[in-house]
Design a protein around this motif. Structure first.
Motif, mmCIF file in Angstrom:
data_model
loop_
_atom_site.group_PDB
_atom_site.id
_atom_site.type_symbol
_atom_site.label_atom_id
_atom_site.label_comp_id
_atom_site.label_asym_id
_atom_site.label_seq_id
_atom_site.Cartn_x
_atom_site.Cartn_y
_atom_site.Cartn_z
ATOM 1 N N PHE A 141 0.816 -1.209 0.000
ATOM 2 C CA PHE A 141 0.000 0.000 0.000
ATOM 3 C C PHE A 141 0.858 1.271 0.000
ATOM 4 O O PHE A 141 0.498 2.267 -0.605
ATOM 5 C CB PHE A 141 -0.907 0.054 1.227
ATOM 6 N N ARG A 163 -3.017 -0.960 -4.484
ATOM 7 C CA ARG A 163 -3.989 -0.971 -3.380
ATOM 8 C C ARG A 163 -5.244 -1.762 -3.750
ATOM 9 O O ARG A 163 -5.842 -2.420 -2.893
ATOM 10 C CB ARG A 163 -4.338 0.456 -2.965
ATOM 11 N N GLU A 189 -6.418 -5.184 -1.875
ATOM 12 C CA GLU A 189 -7.504 -4.792 -0.983
ATOM 13 C C GLU A 189 -8.043 -6.025 -0.246
ATOM 14 O O GLU A 189 -7.905 -7.153 -0.712
ATOM 15 C CB GLU A 189 -8.618 -4.101 -1.765
#
Length: 200
Positions: free
Chosen positions: A73, A128, A132
């Motif tokens: 991230f 990201r 997720e």
């Protein structure tokens, strides 16, 4: 050796495998192991998806011991560093963003921070999304992009893992990969994406 601290986001069964569920107590154990190893530890790969905790541990490592980021991230800022320290790159996201990551790291080697940012920052939304929650399904996104880029003949995974992410999720991955410059052959990627959506 390199110690790998893989966070529970990647596998819930790994919670507490450094002896504690709390980060600070676990970090103390890791630092004690490094000290007891007598110079045999090259570094720690940290995959806990928390930039502040990574920087905190990085600053506590003995001289000569590296922090390898596994933070899919926040890797751009962690690799870039803060002027005093930085994390080295050793993370799964690079399997999906090979070309822009290579360009970014080459720019960083030249001291071109603006070039680094220009190449790396567009990859963050893509990574990201790949990672997720549930994060452990990230492999579907990595395999999907490998297929789009012609690195494998089909988008098929063991155990049907390719179905772990929805068609809408995969469509968004395609869009973000295009925006990040992560599609090596855009025409092939568009053709394969069209085929997938028609089947879906």
């Amino acid at each position: 050796m390199i110690l790998h601290w893989l966070g529970e986001a990647f596998d819930p069964a790994l919670r507490g495998y450094w002896g504690s569920g709390g980060f600070d107590a676990a970090a103390a154990t890791v630092l004690e192991l490094i000290e007891q190893a007598g110079g045999q530890v090259d570094g720690v790969k940290l995959s806990v998806l928390d930039a502040a905790r990574e920087v905190s541990l990085r600053r506590r490592l003995p001289a000569g011991v590296r922090l390898y980021t596994g933070d899919d991230f926040n890797y751009a800022s962690l690799i870039r560093g803060d002027g005093g320290s930085h994390s080295d790159a050793l993370l799964g996201a690079f399997a999906a963003i090979t070309a822009p990551a290579a360009a970014a790291l080459a720019a960083l080697d030249r001291g071109d921070l603006a070039g680094y940012d220009a190449a790396m920052e567009p990859t963050i939304p893509l990574s990201r999304l790949i990672f997720e929650p549930p994060t452990y399904h990230y492999k579907a996104g990595v395999a999907f992009l490998a297929w789009l880029n012609g690195l494998q003949p089909q988008f098929v995974m063991l155990g049907g893992l390719e179905r772990a992410r929805s068609a809408a999720h995969l469509r968004r991955l395609f869009e973000l990969a295009a925006a990040a410059g992560a599609l090596s052959t855009p025409e092939l990627a568009a053709e394969r994406m069209t085929q997938l959506l028609e089947r879906a």
